[in-house]
Design an enzyme around this catalytic site. Structure first.
Site, PDB file in Angstrom:
ATOM      1  N   CYS A   1       0.836  -1.199   0.000  1.00 63.76           N
ATOM      2  CA  CYS A   1       0.000   0.000   0.000  1.00 63.76           C
ATOM      3  C   CYS A   1       0.875   1.256   0.000  1.00 63.76           C
ATOM      4  O   CYS A   1       0.607   2.224   0.715  1.00 63.76           O
ATOM      5  CB  CYS A   1      -0.956   0.009   1.190  1.00 63.76           C
ATOM      6  SG  CYS A   1      -0.213  -0.356   2.792  1.00 63.76           S
ATOM      7  N   GLY A   2       1.938   1.213  -0.800  1.00 59.40           N
ATOM      8  CA  GLY A   2       2.782   2.383  -0.969  1.00 59.40           C
ATOM      9  C   GLY A   2       3.459   2.786   0.331  1.00 59.40           C
ATOM     10  O   GLY A   2       3.924   1.952   1.105  1.00 59.40           O
TER      11      GLY A   2
END
Length: 291
Positions: free
Chosen positions: A90-91
């Site tokens: 998720c980055g």
């Protein structure tokens, strides 16, 4: 230089990865709407409870001496409750929260304070254990919980309050990421204990005067622990929405990058294949002329 077979295998592998990232993007997009609605629905309740707490605290004069509001009078031991996701991909969602908590912990240590950490979410522990592993007193993982409920936040709040009543810390701070949009999540630090009475927009913590039954002190004794649980619950909902938004963006970028890589590999494959065909034609023509 890679052979044609190696290039074909590489292209097939990237295509398979692209299908996975695309599927994960669609799943995150489907979960995002529900998580966003839950986070936005929790905000008015959380803010209204804080306003009620401020009104009652003013009515009893200094929160009636409740330790959860007045604190211990010291700031020697700090408890950091770091709430992150249990999964990655998720980055920079988890790393931003961990960075904020890490900077705060370093600042406290430099001031000679004692720091204790409770991690909510596996990723938070993974990112903090190298530097602050000895300060982590408890790990809480919610990866088996399909949908975060108030009961999960209430259990965390009870653990924090129990530690405070045992004299384990003086100040508790909650770290999470506030959801703003799909591409923007704001790392946030919120002090839980002592819970300072919030101020209204005009800078005054007061409002209308009410009469309470039972007494304001009794209501406050039940309301302050509940408010801590509500704030933690809101943080978990904000994290859930932020995680899905960050994951959707990260998987969309990964899908696009995979498409670009496939295009580059395909061009390389076609060029190398054409060069090989040209080389074979030259050899055939040279051989024919030699005869």
């Amino acid at each position: 230089m890679a052979s044609l077979k190696d290039l074909r295998n590489r292209i097939a592998s990237v295509k398979a990865t692209q299908k996975i990232t695309k599927a994960m993007q669609m799943v995150a997009a489907a979960k995002l709407r529900r998580a966003q609605e839950a986070a936005e629905a929790a905000r008015p309740y959380s803010e209204r409870m804080a306003a009620v707490l401020a009104n009652i605290s003013q009515a009893v004069g200094g929160a009636g001496g409740s330790p959860l509001v007045t604190g211990t009078g010291k700031e020697d031991v700090h408890l950091l409750v770091v709430a992150t996701a249990d999964r990655g991909l998720c980055g920079g969602f988890n790393s931003q929260i961990a960075r904020l908590a890490r900077d705060h912990a370093r600042k406290l240590v430099a001031q000679g304070k004692t720091v204790k950490i409770i991690t909510v979410g596996r990723k938070g522990f993974d990112m903090l254990r190298r530097e602050f592993g000895g300060m982590v007193i408890e790990r809480i993982e919610l990866r088996d919980v399909k949908q975060v409920g108030f009961a999960n936040a209430d259990a965390i709040a009870k653990k924090v309050i129990a530690l405070f009543e045992q004299g384990q810390f003086d100040v508790a701070t909650l770290f999470y990421s506030r959801f703003r949009s799909v591409i923007a999540q704001i790392p946030t630090a919120q002090q839980l204990i002592p819970a300072a009475a919030p101020q209204s927009e005009d800078g005054m913590s007061g409002g209308a005067v009410y009469e309470y039954e039972p007494s304001a002190e009794e209501i406050l004794g039940d309301l302050i622990p509940r408010n801590i649980a509500v704030q933690i619950f809101r943080a978990l909902l904000e994290n859930a929405a932020g995680e899905m938004g960050a994951k959707m963006t990260a998987m969309d970028n990964a899908t696009r990058n995979a498409g670009d890589m496939i295009n580059r590999l395909t061009i390389t494959y076609n060029r190398q294949r054409q060069a090989q065909i040209t080389k074979e034609l030259i050899e055939i023509i040279s051989g024919a002329e030699a005869l």
